[in-house]
Enzyme design. Structure first.
Site, PDB file in Angstrom:
ATOM      1  N   SER A 123       0.832  -1.195   0.000  1.00  0.00           N
ATOM      2  CA  SER A 123       0.000   0.000   0.000  1.00  0.00           C
ATOM      3  C   SER A 123       0.880   1.263   0.000  1.00  0.00           C
ATOM      4  O   SER A 123       1.579   1.523  -0.964  1.00  0.00           O
ATOM      5  CB  SER A 123      -0.950  -0.044   1.201  1.00  0.00           C
ATOM      6  OG  SER A 123      -2.173   0.566   0.881  1.00  0.00           O
ATOM      7  N   LYS A 175     -22.053  17.874   7.743  1.00  0.00           N
ATOM      8  CA  LYS A 175     -20.942  18.367   8.539  1.00  0.00           C
ATOM      9  C   LYS A 175     -20.563  17.330   9.610  1.00  0.00           C
ATOM     10  O   LYS A 175     -21.402  16.846  10.358  1.00  0.00           O
ATOM     11  CB  LYS A 175     -21.298  19.700   9.203  1.00  0.00           C
ATOM     12  CG  LYS A 175     -20.232  20.251  10.121  1.00  0.00           C
ATOM     13  CD  LYS A 175     -18.953  20.582   9.356  1.00  0.00           C
ATOM     14  CE  LYS A 175     -17.891  21.160  10.292  1.00  0.00           C
ATOM     15  NZ  LYS A 175     -16.620  21.393   9.588  1.00  0.00           N
TER      16      LYS A 175
END
Length: 322
Positions: A123, A175
């Site tokens: 990765s 949010k």
């Protein structure tokens, strides 16, 4: 009562001896400090002759300004003829991996760079590897794991069981979502998936460009799996099977002599003075404890601290834990 002549002479002789040993002790201390300073300065890069630089990318990759500045200094140093990047990392944060990639690419634009996968370049660790011009891997090394993940615990049921309800007042519905403290809406999951997809496509684009893979090869290579070094070589994710000797051979083919010494560079400790750190490293090396710092950095305690600091998008490979 006046002292006799013998007593006066004895005192003068004793004073001379004390003066001699004081001066000798001072000279020894000065010589010791000078020696430590010299070796520390040499470790920091002063008085350097032409050589090959080696850096180590180990453990979890996060934002590291000290590492970035060290790599930039290697790129500027005309005495450094090439760079070997030893990698043993499962990855880390997306932002930290990108910063490391960009720093290594700047060096690669000036001098030959080669990655050596010692145990794992998965990765984010693989992002560091493809930043170099050539990748050498052990047959049994783990590499690949091309993908992005974000995880968060959802403790809604637990809070309900203990009678706790979390209230939130938001400027807009998305949010600070998802929070894990309340049920995750489909819209919040979709917004998060969009971010993951953007980072994943960026990762795929890097691999495709740096390794020259076609669409079908990319489809197989980027499904999130990790591969052994042998399999990665067949898939063109790495170039050569071997270790540092093979890396030096590749550099020799590009005019970097095998006779050049190889010098390991390590970033200054965060929050410490670089010169003091270099002097301390020289003292530790002189007494035969050069592996002490590496053992500490590799300890489970340090790894646990680093792991707890991870937040946000991750490019990391980790076996499942019970």
């Amino acid at each position: 009562m006046p002292l006799d002549t013998d007593a006066v002479l004895d005192r003068r002789q004793l004073r001379r001896k004390l003066t001699f040993w004081r001066v000798a002790a001072g000279l020894v201390a000065i010589a010791g400090l000078a020696a430590v300073g010299f070796f520390g300065a040499r470790s920091a890069g002063y008085f350097s002759a032409r050589h090959v630089a080696r850096i180590e990318v180990k453990g979890l990759i996060t934002q590291n300004d000290e590492m970035r500045r060290m790599i930039e200094a290697i790129g500027r140093d005309d005495n450094v003829r090439a760079l070997v990047v030893n990698i043993d990392s499962p990855g880390g944060t997306v932002a930290g991996s990108e910063a490391l990639y960009r720093a290594l690419r700047e060096v690669a634009a000036k001098k030959p760079t080669v990655a050596v996968v010692d145990g794992m370049a998965a990765s984010g660790g693989y992002i560091a590897a493809i930043a170099t011009d050539h990748i050498v891997s052990r047959e049994t090394s783990i590499t690949g794991s091309i993908g992005v993940i974000v995880q968060f615990p959802n403790v809604v049921q637990l809070l309900q069981n203990v009678g706790v309800k979390v209230e939130a007042v938001r400027s807009t519905p998305l949010k600070a979502t998802p929070s894990g403290l309340e049920p995750t809406s489909p819209e919040a999951l979709a917004a998060l998936r969009e971010i993951v997809t953007d980072s994943y496509q960026w990762f795929q684009r890097l691999v495709k460009e740096r390794r020259g893979l076609d669409d079908e090869q990319m489809r197989v290579a980027s499904d999130g799996r990790a591969f052994s070094g042998v399999r990665a070589r067949e898939m063109r994710l790495v170039d050569t099977i071997g270790g540092e000797p093979e890396a030096r051979g590749w550099l020799a083919d590009r005019g970097v002599s095998r006779d050049l010494a190889i010098r390991t560079y390590r970033p200054a400790r965060r929050g410490s003075l670089p010169f003091v750190n270099a002097v301390a490293a020289a003292v530790v090396d002189a007494v035969g404890l050069s592996d002490l710092g590496e053992r500490l950095r590799a300890s489970a305690i340090v790894a646990g601290i680093e792991r707890s600091a991870l937040d946000g998008l991750l490019v990391v490979w980790q076996p499942p834990t019970p």
